[in-house]
Design a protein around this motif. Structure first.
Motif, PDB file in Angstrom:
ATOM      1  N   GLN A   1       0.846  -1.184   0.000  1.00 46.22           N
ATOM      2  CA  GLN A   1       0.000   0.000   0.000  1.00 46.22           C
ATOM      3  C   GLN A   1       0.887   1.242   0.000  1.00 46.22           C
ATOM      4  O   GLN A   1       1.994   1.216   0.509  1.00 46.22           O
ATOM      5  N   VAL A   2       0.380   2.318  -0.578  1.00 46.03           N
ATOM      6  CA  VAL A   2       1.131   3.561  -0.634  1.00 46.03           C
ATOM      7  C   VAL A   2       0.218   4.694  -0.208  1.00 46.03           C
ATOM      8  O   VAL A   2      -0.977   4.697  -0.499  1.00 46.03           O
ATOM      9  N   GLN A   3       0.770   5.647   0.526  1.00 52.39           N
ATOM     10  CA  GLN A   3       0.046   6.855   0.920  1.00 52.39           C
ATOM     11  C   GLN A   3       0.620   8.032   0.167  1.00 52.39           C
ATOM     12  O   GLN A   3       1.845   8.141   0.018  1.00 52.39           O
ATOM     13  N   LEU A   4      -0.268   8.920  -0.281  1.00 57.52           N
ATOM     14  CA  LEU A   4       0.124  10.027  -1.137  1.00 57.52           C
ATOM     15  C   LEU A   4      -0.280  11.342  -0.500  1.00 57.52           C
ATOM     16  O   LEU A   4      -1.423  11.477  -0.025  1.00 57.52           O
ATOM     17  N   VAL A   5       0.638  12.305  -0.498  1.00 56.30           N
ATOM     18  CA  VAL A   5       0.358  13.624   0.067  1.00 56.30           C
ATOM     19  C   VAL A   5       0.804  14.683  -0.933  1.00 56.30           C
ATOM     20  O   VAL A   5       1.994  14.771  -1.267  1.00 56.30           O
ATOM     21  N   GLU A   6      -0.160  15.480  -1.373  1.00 59.36           N
ATOM     22  CA  GLU A   6       0.128  16.552  -2.331  1.00 59.36           C
ATOM     23  C   GLU A   6       0.468  17.851  -1.615  1.00 59.36           C
ATOM     24  O   GLU A   6       0.010  18.090  -0.493  1.00 59.36           O
ATOM     25  N   LEU A  18       2.918  27.271 -11.145  1.00 60.42           N
ATOM     26  CA  LEU A  18       2.986  26.565  -9.871  1.00 60.42           C
ATOM     27  C   LEU A  18       3.626  25.213 -10.110  1.00 60.42           C
ATOM     28  O   LEU A  18       3.515  24.648 -11.212  1.00 60.42           O
ATOM     29  N   ARG A  19       4.262  24.689  -9.064  1.00 61.82           N
ATOM     30  CA  ARG A  19       4.749  23.315  -9.110  1.00 61.82           C
ATOM     31  C   ARG A  19       4.073  22.541  -7.992  1.00 61.82           C
ATOM     32  O   ARG A  19       4.246  22.878  -6.804  1.00 61.82           O
ATOM     33  N   LEU A  20       3.332  21.521  -8.365  1.00 65.29           N
ATOM     34  CA  LEU A  20       2.742  20.624  -7.401  1.00 65.29           C
ATOM     35  C   LEU A  20       3.683  19.447  -7.161  1.00 65.29           C
ATOM     36  O   LEU A  20       4.330  18.963  -8.093  1.00 65.29           O
ATOM     37  N   SER A  21       3.719  19.003  -5.906  1.00 68.55           N
ATOM     38  CA  SER A  21       4.499  17.820  -5.559  1.00 68.55           C
ATOM     39  C   SER A  21       3.589  16.796  -4.911  1.00 68.55           C
ATOM     40  O   SER A  21       2.608  17.149  -4.253  1.00 68.55           O
ATOM     41  N   CYS A  22       3.934  15.550  -5.086  1.00 66.92           N
ATOM     42  CA  CYS A  22       3.205  14.459  -4.452  1.00 66.92           C
ATOM     43  C   CYS A  22       4.239  13.531  -3.831  1.00 66.92           C
ATOM     44  O   CYS A  22       5.062  12.945  -4.555  1.00 66.92           O
ATOM     45  N   ALA A  23       4.197  13.418  -2.518  1.00 65.99           N
ATOM     46  CA  ALA A  23       5.128  12.555  -1.795  1.00 65.99           C
ATOM     47  C   ALA A  23       4.455  11.225  -1.494  1.00 65.99           C
ATOM     48  O   ALA A  23       3.325  11.194  -0.982  1.00 65.99           O
ATOM     49  N   ALA A  24       5.157  10.153  -1.796  1.00 61.61           N
ATOM     50  CA  ALA A  24       4.616   8.811  -1.585  1.00 61.61           C
ATOM     51  C   ALA A  24       5.370   8.098  -0.479  1.00 61.61           C
ATOM     52  O   ALA A  24       6.598   8.196  -0.392  1.00 61.61           O
ATOM     53  N   SER A  25       4.620   7.410   0.352  1.00 60.48           N
ATOM     54  CA  SER A  25       5.250   6.613   1.408  1.00 60.48           C
ATOM     55  C   SER A  25       5.639   5.246   0.866  1.00 60.48           C
ATOM     56  O   SER A  25       5.178   4.835  -0.201  1.00 60.48           O
ATOM     57  N   GLY A  26       6.492   4.550   1.598  1.00 52.76           N
ATOM     58  CA  GLY A  26       6.832   3.191   1.216  1.00 52.76           C
ATOM     59  C   GLY A  26       8.032   3.123   0.296  1.00 52.76           C
ATOM     60  O   GLY A  26       8.500   4.120  -0.240  1.00 52.76           O
ATOM     61  N   TYR A  80       5.928  15.182  -9.687  1.00 54.53           N
ATOM     62  CA  TYR A  80       5.705  16.612  -9.805  1.00 54.53           C
ATOM     63  C   TYR A  80       4.736  16.926 -10.945  1.00 54.53           C
ATOM     64  O   TYR A  80       4.638  16.176 -11.913  1.00 54.53           O
ATOM     65  N   LEU A  81       4.086  18.058 -10.812  1.00 48.57           N
ATOM     66  CA  LEU A  81       3.312  18.607 -11.914  1.00 48.57           C
ATOM     67  C   LEU A  81       3.691  20.080 -12.028  1.00 48.57           C
ATOM     68  O   LEU A  81       3.352  20.885 -11.161  1.00 48.57           O
ATOM     69  N   ASP A  82       4.437  20.402 -13.073  1.00 56.62           N
ATOM     70  CA  ASP A  82       4.807  21.783 -13.342  1.00 56.62           C
ATOM     71  C   ASP A  82       3.742  22.405 -14.227  1.00 56.62           C
ATOM     72  O   ASP A  82       3.475  21.916 -15.324  1.00 56.62           O
ATOM     73  N   MET A  83       3.167  23.495 -13.729  1.00 60.84           N
ATOM     74  CA  MET A  83       2.050  24.131 -14.418  1.00 60.84           C
ATOM     75  C   MET A  83       2.441  25.555 -14.781  1.00 60.84           C
ATOM     76  O   MET A  83       2.773  26.366 -13.897  1.00 60.84           O
ATOM     77  N   ASN A  84       2.433  25.847 -16.064  1.00 59.05           N
ATOM     78  CA  ASN A  84       2.780  27.171 -16.570  1.00 59.05           C
ATOM     79  C   ASN A  84       1.597  27.760 -17.341  1.00 59.05           C
ATOM     80  O   ASN A  84       0.689  27.038 -17.753  1.00 59.05           O
ATOM     81  N   LEU A  85       1.662  29.059 -17.543  1.00 57.46           N
ATOM     82  CA  LEU A  85       0.609  29.768 -18.303  1.00 57.46           C
ATOM     83  C   LEU A  85      -0.775  29.395 -17.779  1.00 57.46           C
ATOM     84  O   LEU A  85      -1.683  29.076 -18.541  1.00 57.46           O
ATOM     85  N   LEU A  86      -0.914  29.442 -16.484  1.00 53.42           N
ATOM     86  CA  LEU A  86      -2.162  29.012 -15.865  1.00 53.42           C
ATOM     87  C   LEU A  86      -3.335  29.897 -16.275  1.00 53.42           C
ATOM     88  O   LEU A  86      -3.178  31.114 -16.495  1.00 53.42           O
ATOM     89  N   LYS A  87      -4.486  29.260 -16.383  1.00 58.17           N
ATOM     90  CA  LYS A  87      -5.712  29.929 -16.786  1.00 58.17           C
ATOM     91  C   LYS A  87      -6.762  29.771 -15.671  1.00 58.17           C
ATOM     92  O   LYS A  87      -6.699  28.803 -14.904  1.00 58.17           O
TER      93      LYS A  87
END
Length: 131
Positions: A1-6, A18-26, A80-87
């Motif tokens: 099992q894995v836990q995810l935290v954004e 913006l840059r979103l990150s998601c950290a996974a356990s395990g 990661y999710l790198d988001m540019n030119l956001l609308k």
């Protein structure tokens, strides 16, 4: 099992980044296909991006192509999710997700765009884009 935290969400003006990150356990993070999805108020969950186990293959939705990039660091258990030119229409809660994909045809390069196939989900991070 894995836990995810954004993390990394927030309020940004149109045209910003913006840059979103998601950290996974395990210790089996590299065995999961990873994805990002978003859900705006009153709308269904929408695919944003997915990346293969190796990071060598990725796909993004047409609505974000050329603006968003997904990447992963298997040594750090991060995606990661790198988001540019956001609308303003990018405003939503963004969730990362992990897919075990036990029936892989190409273990290192398979990706998954269907939310129903993902096994684990994070709680999400809010992204708000002002006009």
């Amino acid at each position: 099992q894995v836990q995810l935290v954004e993390s990394g969400g927030g309020l940004v003006q149109a045209g910003g980044s913006l840059r979103l990150s998601c950290a996974a356990s395990g210790h089996t993070f590299s065995s999961y296909i990873m994805g990002w999805f978003r859900q705006a108020p009153g709308k269904e969950r929408e695919f944003v991006a997915t990346i293969s186990r190796s990071g060598g293959s990725s796909r993004v939705a047409d609505s974000v192509a050329g603006r968003f990039t997904i990447s992963r660091d298997n040594a750090k258990n991060l995606v990661y999710l790198d988001m540019n030119l956001l609308k303003p229409e990018d405003t939503a809660v963004y969730h990362c997700a992990a897919d075990r994909d036990i029936d892989s045809k190409n273990y290192y390069l398979d990706t998954t765009t269907a939310s129903a196939l993902y096994d684990y989900w994070g709680q999400g991070t809010q992204v708000t884009v002002s006009s």
